[in-house]
Design a protein around this motif. Structure first.
Motif, short mmCIF file in Angstrom:
data_model
loop_
_atom_site.label_atom_id
_atom_site.label_comp_id
_atom_site.label_asym_id
_atom_site.label_seq_id
_atom_site.Cartn_x
_atom_site.Cartn_y
_atom_site.Cartn_z
N GLN A 58 14.76 0.29 1.79
CA GLN A 58 15.28 0.43 3.16
C GLN A 58 14.14 0.72 4.16
OE1 GLN A 58 18.73 2.90 3.48
NE2 GLN A 58 19.68 2.09 1.64
N ILE A 59 13.15 -0.15 4.15
CA ILE A 59 12.02 -0.08 5.06
C ILE A 59 12.29 -1.04 6.22
CG2 ILE A 59 9.53 -0.47 5.29
CD1 ILE A 59 9.39 0.07 2.23
N LYS A 60 12.14 -0.58 7.45
CA LYS A 60 12.57 -1.37 8.60
C LYS A 60 11.42 -2.12 9.30
CE LYS A 60 16.54 1.59 9.61
NZ LYS A 60 17.27 2.37 10.65
N ASP A 61 10.18 -1.89 8.88
CA ASP A 61 9.06 -2.54 9.55
C ASP A 61 8.08 -3.04 8.50
OD1 ASP A 61 6.84 -3.31 11.11
OD2 ASP A 61 7.33 -1.82 12.63
N LEU A 62 7.91 -4.36 8.43
CA LEU A 62 7.05 -4.97 7.44
C LEU A 62 5.58 -4.59 7.62
CD1 LEU A 62 7.37 -8.60 6.18
CD2 LEU A 62 5.16 -7.87 7.07
N ARG A 63 5.18 -4.24 8.83
CA ARG A 63 3.78 -3.91 9.10
C ARG A 63 3.31 -2.66 8.38
NH1 ARG A 63 4.74 -4.57 15.49
NH2 ARG A 63 6.61 -3.48 14.77
N LEU A 64 4.24 -1.80 7.94
CA LEU A 64 3.87 -0.58 7.24
C LEU A 64 3.13 -0.87 5.93
CD1 LEU A 64 7.16 1.46 7.78
CD2 LEU A 64 4.92 2.00 8.74
N PHE A 65 3.38 -2.02 5.32
CA PHE A 65 2.77 -2.34 4.04
C PHE A 65 1.26 -2.52 4.14
CE2 PHE A 65 7.11 -4.22 3.19
CZ PHE A 65 7.51 -3.19 2.36
N THR A 66 0.74 -2.86 5.32
CA THR A 66 -0.68 -3.16 5.46
C THR A 66 -1.42 -2.19 6.38
OG1 THR A 66 -0.09 -4.76 7.19
CG2 THR A 66 -0.41 -5.61 4.96
N GLU A 67 -0.78 -1.12 6.82
CA GLU A 67 -1.43 -0.19 7.74
C GLU A 67 -2.14 0.96 7.03
OE1 GLU A 67 1.68 0.99 10.39
OE2 GLU A 67 1.43 -0.76 11.70
N ASN A 68 -1.97 1.09 5.72
CA ASN A 68 -2.66 2.14 4.93
C ASN A 68 -2.36 3.55 5.45
OD1 ASN A 68 -3.90 0.24 3.24
ND2 ASN A 68 -5.55 -0.07 4.69
N ASP A 69 -1.15 3.76 5.92
CA ASP A 69 -0.75 5.07 6.41
C ASP A 69 -0.30 5.91 5.21
OD1 ASP A 69 0.47 7.30 7.57
OD2 ASP A 69 1.19 6.17 9.29
N MET A 70 -1.05 6.98 4.91
CA MET A 70 -0.75 7.80 3.74
C MET A 70 0.61 8.47 3.84
SD MET A 70 -3.16 7.27 1.69
CE MET A 70 -2.74 8.53 0.50
N ARG A 71 1.07 8.74 5.06
CA ARG A 71 2.40 9.35 5.22
C ARG A 71 3.48 8.41 4.69
NH1 ARG A 71 2.15 10.28 11.51
NH2 ARG A 71 1.39 8.14 11.24
N PHE A 72 3.26 7.12 4.84
CA PHE A 72 4.21 6.13 4.31
C PHE A 72 4.04 5.95 2.81
CE2 PHE A 72 4.64 1.59 3.15
CZ PHE A 72 6.01 1.47 3.23
N LEU A 73 2.80 5.81 2.34
CA LEU A 73 2.55 5.50 0.94
C LEU A 73 2.92 6.64 0.01
CD1 LEU A 73 -0.88 3.66 1.34
CD2 LEU A 73 1.37 2.64 1.01
N ARG A 74 2.77 7.90 0.49
CA ARG A 74 3.08 9.04 -0.38
C ARG A 74 4.57 9.14 -0.69
NH1 ARG A 74 -0.90 12.18 2.79
NH2 ARG A 74 -2.79 12.38 1.51
N GLN A 75 5.40 8.47 0.06
CA GLN A 75 6.84 8.51 -0.20
C GLN A 75 7.20 7.83 -1.52
OE1 GLN A 75 9.36 7.59 3.31
NE2 GLN A 75 7.43 7.44 4.44
N PHE A 76 6.26 7.05 -2.09
CA PHE A 76 6.57 6.31 -3.31
C PHE A 76 5.93 6.92 -4.54
CE2 PHE A 76 6.78 3.55 0.35
CZ PHE A 76 8.00 2.90 0.17
N GLU A 77 5.40 8.16 -4.41
CA GLU A 77 4.77 8.79 -5.56
C GLU A 77 5.78 9.03 -6.70
OE1 GLU A 77 2.94 12.30 -4.12
OE2 GLU A 77 1.24 11.28 -3.20
N SER A 78 6.99 9.36 -6.36
CA SER A 78 8.00 9.65 -7.38
C SER A 78 8.55 8.40 -8.05
CB SER A 78 9.16 10.43 -6.76
OG SER A 78 9.78 9.68 -5.73
N VAL A 79 8.21 7.21 -7.50
CA VAL A 79 8.74 5.97 -8.05
C VAL A 79 7.83 5.43 -9.16
CG1 VAL A 79 9.56 3.67 -7.42
CG2 VAL A 79 9.60 5.48 -5.73
N GLN A 80 6.62 6.03 -9.31
CA GLN A 80 5.64 5.49 -10.26
C GLN A 80 6.22 5.43 -11.67
OE1 GLN A 80 2.77 4.41 -8.79
NE2 GLN A 80 3.82 5.06 -6.95
#
Length: 347
Positions: A325-347
Motif C-alpha cells: 500500500q505504497i502511494k508514490d512510486l518515487r519512494l523506491f529510488t529516493e534512498n530515504d531511510m525513513r521509508f526503507l526501515r519500514q520493511f525491516e520486519s519483512v526480511q
C-alpha cells in the motif's frame, strides 16, 4: 654506469624517512618495479660482457641496501605508532556504537517472492543484457517500423543508424527481449520468467518512472491455450495478494501477442473505492498478457503450426505498491531511510 650506481647509493643513504607517506615514496623511488634501481638493472645489458658480472653484484648489493633501509624504517614507524600516546580528546568510557545492519529493498523482496511463486509451478529464471539491439527489442517481437516505441521520445537509444535501423542499440524497453533469446536458444517446451530492469523515456511521477523493474513469463508447448494463461494469472494473484482478490481481463493489443489482454485486480490501497493510484476506478492494472503471435514464434525458429504459447509481463513496482500500500512510486529510488526501515520486519 658506475657513476649512476654511486649517485644512487648516496641518494638512498641520504633519503629521510620519518612518516608512512615518505616511506611509500621511498619504496616507489628505489625498490618499486618502475624505480631507479629497476632502470639500472635494465641498463645492465648495455655493460660490456667482461664487466657485467661485477656490475651486477654491485647492483644487487645496492638493492639489498635499499631493502634493508625500507624494512628498518617500516619497523620503526610501526613501533612508534603502537607507542603513541592516547588521544586526550577521546572518551574511552563512551558506549560502543553498534554497526547498522542493512536490509533488503522492498523491490527485491517482492521480486524474490514472485520468483518463488512461479518456480512452484515449473518456471525457471532467465536473464539477458540491458543494452539490446533492434532485433531482440523490436523486430523479433513484431513491432512495425513506424511503431511509437521506436521513436527517440519513447526509448533511450545508445546508438542509431538511420540508414540501417538493424544496427541500432538501446536500453531495453521490456524484458521481452529475454523471451526472444530463450526461444532462439531453447527448444519447446519452454517455461521461463524474466525479471530485470527496463528503461523508457517517461516523465517521473507518482505512477511512472524512466527506470523500473519487470517480471515477464513465457510458456510454449503443444496445445497451450488462453485457458492455461488465465489459470496461471489466477494462481499468481491469489498467491501474492490472497484468495479474495477479484481479477478481470480487458481486451487489448500488443504487437507480440494475439489475442491480448490487460490484467486488472481490485485496488488494494482504496479497496475498490477509488484513489490516485487506480485513477478512481477501483481497479489497478498489474500487467499485460496474451497468446504469443505466430510471427514471433516463427522469427525465433519455432514452428507455429506445432507449438503455441502464452506470455505475460508485470511491473514489480506496481505489485510492490499494491502489496504494501505504497502511494508514490518515487519512494523506491529516493534512498530515504525513513521509508526503507519500514520493511525491516519483512526480511
Amino acid at each position: 654506469m658506475q657513476e649512476n650506481i654511486t649517485q644512487l647509493r648516496a641518494e638512498i643513504e641520504a633519503y629521510d624517512v620519518t612518516s608512512p607517506e615518505q616511506l611509500d615514496q621511498f619504496r616507489i623511488a628505489f625498490t618499486g618495479r618502475k624505480g631507479q634501481l629497476a632502470d639500472l638493472f635494465d641498463q645492465l645489458k648495455t655493460v660490456p660482457q667482461e664487466q657485467r658480472r661485477a656490475v651486477g653484484q654491485e647492483l644487487n648489493q645496492l638493492k639489498q641496501q635499499a631493502l634493508d633501509k625500507f624494512n628498518a624504517r617500516q619497523q620503526a614507524l610501526e613501533a612508534a605508532a603502537q607507542n603513541a600516546p592516547a588521544d586526550p580528546y577521546f572518551d574511552y568510557t563512551l558506549p560502543v556504537v553498534p554497526n547498522a545492519l542493512g536490509t533488503r529493498h522492498p523491490l527485491s523482496l517482492v521480486r524474490e517472492e514472485m520468483v518463488r511463486i512461479f518456480s512452484r509451478i515449473g518456471f525457471n529464471v532467465a536473464e539477458g543484457p540491458e543494452i539490446e539491439d533492434d532485433w531482440h527489442n523490436f523486430t523479433a517481437l513484431n513491432f512495425p517500423e513506424n511503431h511509437p516505441a521506436r521513436d527517440m521520445q519513447d526509448t533511450f537509444f545508445v546508438t542509431r543508424d538511420p540508414a540501417n535501423p538493424g544496427n541500432d542499440h538501446l536500453l531495453r524497453t521490456h524484458t521481452s527481449t529475454v523471451q526472444v533469446r530463450v526461444m532462439e536458444s531453447q527448444k519447446p517446451p519452454i517455461r521461463s520468467i524474466m525479471p530485470g530492469r527496463v528503461f523508457r523515456n517517461e516523465a517521473i511521477s507518482a505512477r511512472a518512472h524512466m527506470m523500473f523493474h519487470q517480471v515477464e513469463g513465457i510458456f510454449i508447448d503443444e496445445g497451450v491455450s488462453f485457458a492455461d494463461l488465465k489459470q496461471t494469472v489466477y494462481y499468481f494473484v491469489q498467491e501474492m495478494f490472497g484468495q479474495d482478490i477479484q481479477i478481470r481481463f480487458r481486451p487489448s493489443f500488443f504487437p507480440f501477442t494475439e489475442p491480448s489482454a490487460e490484467i486488472d485486480i481490485t485496488c488494494l490501497i482504496c479497496k475498490g473505492t477509488g484513489c490516485n493510484i487506480c485513477k478512481y476506478t477501483g481497479w489497478v492494472e498489474i500487467g499485460g498478457c496474451g497468446m504469443v503471435d505466430p510471427n514471433v514464434l516463427e522469427k525465433s525458429g519455432i514452428d507455429p503450426e506445432r507449438y503455441s504459447g502464452y506470455a505475460w509481463g508485470m511491473g514489480i513496482e506496481r505489485i510492490t505498491m499494491l502489496k504494501y500500500q505504497i502511494k508514490d512510486l518515487r519512494l523506491f529510488t529516493e534512498n530515504d531511510m525513513r521509508f526503507l526501515r519500514q520493511f525491516e520486519s519483512v526480511q
